[in-house]
Motif scaffolding. Structure first.
Motif, PDB file in Angstrom:
ATOM      1  N   GLY B 239      -9.690 -14.003   5.655  1.00  0.00           N
ATOM      2  CA  GLY B 239      -8.377 -14.039   5.012  1.00  0.00           C
ATOM      3  C   GLY B 239      -7.930 -12.705   4.461  1.00  0.00           C
ATOM      4  N   LYS B 240      -6.803 -12.748   3.759  1.00  0.00           N
ATOM      5  CA  LYS B 240      -6.288 -11.588   3.024  1.00  0.00           C
ATOM      6  C   LYS B 240      -6.213 -11.953   1.544  1.00  0.00           C
ATOM      7  N   LEU B 241      -5.961 -10.941   0.703  1.00  0.00           N
ATOM      8  CA  LEU B 241      -6.129 -11.152  -0.735  1.00  0.00           C
ATOM      9  C   LEU B 241      -4.846 -11.631  -1.403  1.00  0.00           C
ATOM     10  N   ARG B 242      -5.034 -12.481  -2.390  1.00  0.00           N
ATOM     11  CA  ARG B 242      -3.908 -12.920  -3.214  1.00  0.00           C
ATOM     12  C   ARG B 242      -4.323 -12.799  -4.685  1.00  0.00           C
ATOM     13  N   PHE B 243      -3.411 -12.316  -5.513  1.00  0.00           N
ATOM     14  CA  PHE B 243      -3.622 -12.297  -6.961  1.00  0.00           C
ATOM     15  C   PHE B 243      -2.636 -13.264  -7.604  1.00  0.00           C
ATOM     16  N   VAL B 244      -3.113 -14.094  -8.520  1.00  0.00           N
ATOM     17  CA  VAL B 244      -2.183 -14.939  -9.287  1.00  0.00           C
ATOM     18  C   VAL B 244      -2.418 -14.699 -10.772  1.00  0.00           C
ATOM     19  N   ASP B 245      -1.419 -15.076 -11.599  1.00  0.00           N
ATOM     20  CA  ASP B 245      -1.591 -14.935 -13.042  1.00  0.00           C
ATOM     21  C   ASP B 245      -1.950 -16.279 -13.662  1.00  0.00           C
ATOM     22  N   GLU B 246      -1.963 -16.325 -15.002  1.00  0.00           N
ATOM     23  CA  GLU B 246      -2.455 -17.534 -15.674  1.00  0.00           C
ATOM     24  C   GLU B 246      -1.526 -18.731 -15.468  1.00  0.00           C
ATOM     25  N   ARG B 247      -0.268 -18.455 -15.106  1.00  0.00           N
ATOM     26  CA  ARG B 247       0.626 -19.579 -14.818  1.00  0.00           C
ATOM     27  C   ARG B 247       0.490 -20.047 -13.374  1.00  0.00           C
ATOM     28  N   GLY B 248      -0.301 -19.313 -12.610  1.00  0.00           N
ATOM     29  CA  GLY B 248      -0.439 -19.651 -11.197  1.00  0.00           C
ATOM     30  C   GLY B 248       0.591 -18.938 -10.329  1.00  0.00           C
ATOM     31  N   ALA B 249       1.409 -18.066 -10.942  1.00  0.00           N
ATOM     32  CA  ALA B 249       2.427 -17.346 -10.179  1.00  0.00           C
ATOM     33  C   ALA B 249       1.771 -16.235  -9.357  1.00  0.00           C
ATOM     34  N   VAL B 250       2.205 -16.068  -8.120  1.00  0.00           N
ATOM     35  CA  VAL B 250       1.615 -15.074  -7.219  1.00  0.00           C
ATOM     36  C   VAL B 250       2.113 -13.671  -7.582  1.00  0.00           C
ATOM     37  N   LEU B 251       1.170 -12.772  -7.889  1.00  0.00           N
ATOM     38  CA  LEU B 251       1.530 -11.392  -8.221  1.00  0.00           C
ATOM     39  C   LEU B 251       1.534 -10.505  -6.987  1.00  0.00           C
ATOM     40  N   ALA B 252       0.626 -10.773  -6.082  1.00  0.00           N
ATOM     41  CA  ALA B 252       0.523  -9.975  -4.861  1.00  0.00           C
ATOM     42  C   ALA B 252      -0.088 -10.878  -3.803  1.00  0.00           C
ATOM     43  N   ASP B 253       0.365 -10.732  -2.570  1.00  0.00           N
ATOM     44  CA  ASP B 253      -0.089 -11.676  -1.547  1.00  0.00           C
ATOM     45  C   ASP B 253      -0.326 -10.965  -0.227  1.00  0.00           C
ATOM     46  N   GLN B 254      -1.232 -11.523   0.557  1.00  0.00           N
ATOM     47  CA  GLN B 254      -1.556 -11.005   1.885  1.00  0.00           C
ATOM     48  C   GLN B 254      -1.889  -9.512   1.834  1.00  0.00           C
ATOM     49  N   VAL B 255      -2.603  -9.121   0.774  1.00  0.00           N
ATOM     50  CA  VAL B 255      -3.063  -7.741   0.657  1.00  0.00           C
ATOM     51  C   VAL B 255      -4.227  -7.554   1.619  1.00  0.00           C
ATOM     52  N   GLU B 256      -4.195  -6.509   2.406  1.00  0.00           N
ATOM     53  CA  GLU B 256      -5.294  -6.236   3.330  1.00  0.00           C
ATOM     54  C   GLU B 256      -6.540  -5.858   2.528  1.00  0.00           C
ATOM     55  N   PRO B 257      -7.684  -6.492   2.827  1.00  0.00           N
ATOM     56  CA  PRO B 257      -8.907  -6.122   2.095  1.00  0.00           C
ATOM     57  C   PRO B 257      -9.191  -4.616   2.150  1.00  0.00           C
ATOM     58  N   ARG B 258      -8.781  -3.961   3.256  1.00  0.00           N
ATOM     59  CA  ARG B 258      -9.105  -2.531   3.339  1.00  0.00           C
ATOM     60  C   ARG B 258      -8.332  -1.708   2.301  1.00  0.00           C
ATOM     61  N   ASP B 259      -7.270  -2.312   1.715  1.00  0.00           N
ATOM     62  CA  ASP B 259      -6.514  -1.596   0.683  1.00  0.00           C
ATOM     63  C   ASP B 259      -6.970  -1.958  -0.728  1.00  0.00           C
ATOM     64  N   HIS B 260      -8.146  -2.578  -0.865  1.00  0.00           N
ATOM     65  CA  HIS B 260      -8.500  -3.129  -2.188  1.00  0.00           C
ATOM     66  C   HIS B 260      -8.542  -2.074  -3.276  1.00  0.00           C
ATOM     67  N   ARG B 261      -8.854  -0.819  -2.890  1.00  0.00           N
ATOM     68  CA  ARG B 261      -8.955   0.217  -3.920  1.00  0.00           C
ATOM     69  C   ARG B 261      -7.600   0.586  -4.528  1.00  0.00           C
ATOM     70  N   ALA B 262      -6.529   0.212  -3.837  1.00  0.00           N
ATOM     71  CA  ALA B 262      -5.205   0.456  -4.405  1.00  0.00           C
ATOM     72  C   ALA B 262      -4.878  -0.576  -5.489  1.00  0.00           C
ATOM     73  N   TRP B 263      -5.663  -1.631  -5.559  1.00  0.00           N
ATOM     74  CA  TRP B 263      -5.371  -2.731  -6.484  1.00  0.00           C
ATOM     75  C   TRP B 263      -6.428  -2.881  -7.574  1.00  0.00           C
ATOM     76  N   ILE B 264      -7.643  -2.438  -7.272  1.00  0.00           N
ATOM     77  CA  ILE B 264      -8.759  -2.697  -8.180  1.00  0.00           C
ATOM     78  C   ILE B 264      -9.400  -1.391  -8.610  1.00  0.00           C
ATOM     79  N   GLY B 265      -9.519  -1.170  -9.913  1.00  0.00           N
ATOM     80  CA  GLY B 265     -10.260  -0.022 -10.433  1.00  0.00           C
ATOM     81  C   GLY B 265     -11.597  -0.488 -10.992  1.00  0.00           C
ATOM     82  N   GLU B 266     -12.490   0.475 -11.276  1.00  0.00           N
ATOM     83  CA  GLU B 266     -13.792   0.122 -11.852  1.00  0.00           C
ATOM     84  C   GLU B 266     -14.070   1.044 -13.033  1.00  0.00           C
ATOM     85  N   ALA B 267     -14.509   0.447 -14.127  1.00  0.00           N
ATOM     86  CA  ALA B 267     -14.885   1.247 -15.295  1.00  0.00           C
ATOM     87  C   ALA B 267     -16.393   1.153 -15.494  1.00  0.00           C
TER      88      ALA B 267
END
Ligand code: SF4
Lengths: 185, 473
Positions: B239-267
């Motif tokens: 599949g591809k990635l989807r982000f939802v918020d606490e209300r279940g609303a879709v923030l981002a959809d069908q994000v290519e896994p290869r672009d994950h670094r544009a969406w996720i940081g690490e501390a």
């Protein structure tokens, strides 16, 4: 026959040093044979039970994983001192295996730097919290290089049947015989 | 005078960790932290090896979800080869990933967590485990063991062995499925389906007994991330990635896994070997998001199989918008088991699955690639760069459990504040803090049991953090 609980059950421990838990999964792959063993033994220490301290007077300790940190050194010594039979369970405990691949890099620092000093990270730094995070050893050791081992059970992981055979022998008070039952890898 | 309480090791989880609880001057819980105490360094020692070795090596990161690592790795390798993986291999990979989901969820639910509910959080710690369960409730224990066994047998039937099969390879899989193996899997399927339905019915019916846990075991608003299929249906492999918020609303959809670094940081924090991923746009630590069964059910529009869709509708009643309590991850696991069994049956019904075209052959044609899949505990990414000869220059792993790190820390603090104080430190209460972690089913892949000389240590720290006194329980 050695260490028995008041209920007459053998006191068995399983220990998780630097490994992937695959050897413990192979133990669970005894499937329904676990139900047959349950009334005959007490699992006195294991990732599967709630004991926090490695207890005294253990009949057999199955040890998964290589010795990778100061904490492993301490635990492995305690396991040895308190167990009649120590079994190196799986290739990581027997040879170091994948867990020891980092030895070729000449110390713990290069692997730590690669993971934590990556400029892409927020707050890049080496984790260090004395007393909370055990320091990594520069050289990963197979178990027998630290403490005497009574039995080597290779495999990555060892087959469930081989683990079963060892447990049956221990419960019967026999010295385990593994000819023809083991493999590496 | 503040005190620090240490739970070490956290038990009945798949990995090694400790929890510290900081008590304030008033004896109330000020903060709590979840520390991962082991590190094995895969990213570095894979460098310099041929990428073709990586599926077999990286599967050794974790013995509970080795298939997920093998698949994420093989998928990254497919992309390095720029090949089109044959359909039968795609279907077999999906099937094995679902079988692993069954065995891993069964392990989490029956072997590790159910002793808390069946025997009681406050019951004798020496028997509060799967062997104690086998004596107290032999039928339930047997069902759990047999369900896990079936999942493992499916992996064995398709991939050759149960743990570290070395079967997913760059371009496809190493062997086709035989008709006999298909029959073996189908023979055990009705019992697995019956156990899944029965357990779900029973557990959903006990919701009233678990209200307190549902309120405090990681119950807070957050984002969620999971893979979904093209129409938002559950999808664990392709599949591809989807982000939802606490209300279940879709923030981002069908994000290519290869672009994950544009969406996720690490501390990085100095007190844990586990890094802290966050949703980049919301910053750190505000970008807390969760992955895994709860996140997958919160993200998907539907399951896509009949019984699981019904079960999903029931699950959604547990929240308004997204279901927020991580305690409900236990329920979510049962819905996913049901889905996986149904879906395995569907996959096996397609005659194409027996095709002997299971591997595409090619030479390296890209220098960088990402492979991803849903591991039992959440989305897993393998990100590789190789040189012209296919020798690995860089490996970047974003592991499922790591992505729950912020949420697990928030959870231990929430539970500790609810149950504990300087006057109330009974073993059963501390076990509830650990149970909150168990709800996440953390698989601390680079993990182990570190030594804990003392079972639980209460350290009294002075104003400068100096140790004033320590006591063992
Ligand atoms: S021997 Fe293999 S299965 Fe066992 S811990 Fe090591 S890598 Fe995992």
């Amino acid at each position: 026959m050695g260490a028995l609980s008041p209920a007459g059950r053998a006191r068995v421990a399983t220990v998780w040093l630097g490994g992937c838990s695959g050897c413990h999964m192979s133990l669970l792959d005894l499937d329904e044979r676990l139900l047959e063993l349950a009334p005959r033994l007490d699992l006195v220490y294991s990732p599967l039970v709630d004991a926090k301290l490695f207890p005294e007077d253990v009949e057999v300790a199955l040890v998964e994983g290589a010795v990778c940190s100061e904490a492993h050194v301490e635990l492995a010594r305690r396991v040895r001192a308190r167990s009649r039979l120590v079994v190196a369970l799986g290739d990581c405990a027997v040879t170091g295996n994948v867990s020891a691949l980092r030895n070729a890099l000449g110390g713990a620092l290069p692997v730590l730097e690669r993971a934590y000093l990556d400029p892409g990270n927020l707050q890049p730094q080496l984790p260090a919290a004395p007393g909370l995070l055990p320091r990594l050893l520069d050289r990963v050791l197979p178990l027998h290089q630290l403490v005497p081992v009574d039995l080597f059970l290779p495999g990555c992981p060892p087959h469930a049947d081989a683990i079963h055979a060892v447990l049956l022998d221990v419960l019967a008070g026999r010295r385990p015989a593994l000819q023809g039952k083991v493999r590496f890898g | 005078m503040s005190q620090r309480l240490v739970i070490d090791p956290v038990t009945r989880i798949e990995g090694h960790a400790r929890i510290t609880i900081q008590l304030g001057d008033d004896g109330e819980v000020a903060d709590a932290r979840f520390h991962v105490t082991e590190f094995r360094g895969f990213e570095r020692f894979c460098e310099g090896r041929s990428f073709r070795e990586l599926p077999a090596i990286t599967s050794r990161i974790c013995g509970i979800c080795p298939v997920s690592h093998e698949l994420a790795s093989a998928r990254a390798c497919d992309a390095l080869l720029a090949v089109d993986v044959p359909d039968a291999a795609k279907a077999l990979r999906k099937l094995v990933n679902l079988a692993q989901l069954v065995q891993s969820h069964a392990l989490s639910f029956f072997h590790l967590s159910s002793p808390d509910w069946i025997l009681g959080y406050d019951s004798d710690p020496a028997r509060r485990n799967v062997l104690g369960l086998a004596e107290a409730r032999p039928e339930l224990a047997r069902q759990g063991i047999r369900l896990r066994q079936w999942g493992q047998q499916v992996i064995e039937a398709v991939a050759g062995r149960r743990v570290h099969p070395g079967w997913a390879v760059p371009g496809g899989v190493a062997r086709p499925l035989s008709a006999a193996a298909r029959e073996r899997i189908l023979a055990g399927l009705p019992e697995a389906l019956a156990t899944a339905r029965q357990t779900l019915g029973w557990f959903a019916g006990t919701a009233a007994d678990h209200q307190e846990e549902a309120r405090v075991f990681g119950n807070f608003p957050s984002l969620f991330m999971a893979m979904v299929g093209p129409e938002g249906e559950l999808e664990h492999t392709d599949g591809k990635l989807r982000f939802v918020d606490e209300r279940g609303a879709v923030l981002a959809d069908q994000v290519e896994p290869r672009d994950h670094r544009a969406w996720i940081g690490e501390a990085v924090e100095p007190w844990s070997y586990l890094k802290f991923p966050y949703y980049l746009k919301h910053g750190y630590p505000g970008g807390l998001y969760r992955v895994g069964p709860l996140a997958r059910l919160n993200c998907c529009a539907r399951a896509g199989t009949p019984l699981a869709d019904e079960a999903l509708a029931g699950f959604r009643q547990l929240g308004r918008g997204a279901v927020l309590s991580s305690f409900h991850a236990h329920h979510a696991r049962l819905v996913e088991i049901l889905y996986a069994v149904e879906r395995i049956e569907q996959l096996l019904a397609d005659p194409g699955i027996l095709s002997d075209e299971v591997c595409a052959v090619a030479l390296r044609s890209r220098r960088r690639a990402v492979g991803a899949c849903e591991a039992p505990r959440g989305t897993l990414f393998h990100d590789y760069e190789v040189d012209r000869d296919g020798l690995v220059e860089r490996v970047d792993l974003l592991i499922a459990t790591g992505q729950n790190n912020l949420a697990m820390n928030r959870t231990v603090a929430q539970i500790a504040r609810h149950y504990l104080s300087g006057q109330r430190l009974e073993e059963g209460l501390l076990n509830r803090v650990e149970a909150g972690i168990r709800a996440f089913d953390p698989c601390l892949s680079c993990s182990t049991h570190a030594a804990g000389k003392m079972a639980m240590v209460v350290e009294l720290l002075g104003g400068q953090g100096e140790l004033l006194d320590a006591a063992t329980r």
